[in-house]
Design a protein around this motif. Structure first.
Motif, short mmCIF file in Angstrom:
data_model
loop_
_atom_site.label_atom_id
_atom_site.label_comp_id
_atom_site.label_asym_id
_atom_site.label_seq_id
_atom_site.Cartn_x
_atom_site.Cartn_y
_atom_site.Cartn_z
N UNK A 154 -1.88 3.78 5.89
CA UNK A 154 -0.43 3.62 6.00
C UNK A 154 0.04 4.15 7.35
N UNK A 155 -0.49 5.30 7.76
CA UNK A 155 -0.11 5.87 9.06
C UNK A 155 -0.53 4.95 10.20
N UNK A 156 -1.72 4.39 10.11
CA UNK A 156 -2.19 3.46 11.14
C UNK A 156 -1.34 2.20 11.18
N UNK A 157 -1.03 1.65 10.01
CA UNK A 157 -0.18 0.45 9.95
C UNK A 157 1.20 0.73 10.56
N UNK A 158 1.74 1.90 10.28
CA UNK A 158 3.05 2.27 10.83
C UNK A 158 2.99 2.39 12.34
N UNK A 159 1.94 3.02 12.85
CA UNK A 159 1.78 3.17 14.30
C UNK A 159 1.62 1.82 14.98
N UNK A 160 0.85 0.93 14.37
CA UNK A 160 0.65 -0.40 14.93
C UNK A 160 1.97 -1.17 14.96
N UNK A 161 2.75 -1.06 13.90
CA UNK A 161 4.05 -1.75 13.85
C UNK A 161 4.98 -1.23 14.93
N UNK A 162 4.99 0.08 15.15
CA UNK A 162 5.84 0.66 16.21
C UNK A 162 5.39 0.18 17.59
N UNK A 163 4.09 0.14 17.81
CA UNK A 163 3.57 -0.35 19.09
C UNK A 163 3.93 -1.81 19.30
N UNK A 164 3.83 -2.59 18.24
CA UNK A 164 4.17 -4.02 18.32
C UNK A 164 5.64 -4.18 18.68
N UNK A 165 6.49 -3.41 18.03
CA UNK A 165 7.93 -3.49 18.32
C UNK A 165 8.23 -3.08 19.76
N UNK A 166 7.58 -2.04 20.25
CA UNK A 166 7.80 -1.60 21.63
C UNK A 166 7.31 -2.65 22.62
N UNK A 167 6.15 -3.24 22.32
CA UNK A 167 5.61 -4.26 23.22
C UNK A 167 6.53 -5.47 23.27
N UNK A 168 7.03 -5.89 22.12
CA UNK A 168 7.95 -7.03 22.10
C UNK A 168 9.25 -6.70 22.82
N UNK A 210 0.82 -1.21 0.00
CA UNK A 210 0.00 0.00 0.00
C UNK A 210 0.85 1.27 0.00
N UNK A 211 1.94 1.28 0.76
CA UNK A 211 2.78 2.47 0.84
C UNK A 211 3.35 2.85 -0.54
N UNK A 212 3.78 1.88 -1.31
CA UNK A 212 4.29 2.16 -2.65
C UNK A 212 3.19 2.62 -3.59
#
Length: 98
Positions: free
Chosen positions: A74-88, A45-47
């Motif tokens: 795209x912004x929501x997907x990016x935010x979710x990925x950052x949250x997932x990385x922080x949680x992990x 989607x980003x591309x």
């Protein structure tokens, strides 16, 4: 020309043919849309958003509602990925993430 030539010319003025998907070369709106379509088919989607952002004029106006929604996604997907990385990072030991 005769009436058939006139009818054919009229039909050609009413119909626009554009490439469908793929890596269509060029900077035309049709090429950007074809590449965006291909990126969507690949799940990127980003591309696709990047391709649609390159449109201008009437093509950009026509794509504006889709682009707005896609940018929000795209912004929501990016935010979710950052949250997932922080949680992990909080749950897993430091050496487990390498």
């Amino acid at each position: 020309g005769g009436w058939l030539d006139q009818a054919w010319a009229r039909l050609r003025s009413l119909v626009t043919v554009r490439p469908i998907g793929g890596d269509v070369p060029g900077d035309s709106p049709e090429a950007h849309v074809a590449r965006a379509e291909a990126r969507l088919d690949e799940g990127d989607l980003a591309s696709a958003v990047n391709e649609v952002q390159a449109l201008d004029g009437a093509a950009a106006e026509a794509a504006a509602p889709w682009l707005s929604g896609a940018q929000a996604r795209v912004a929501a997907d990016t935010a979710i990925e950052r949250l997932r990385e922080r949680a992990l990072a909080e749950v897993l030991p430091e050496n487990a993430t390498e």
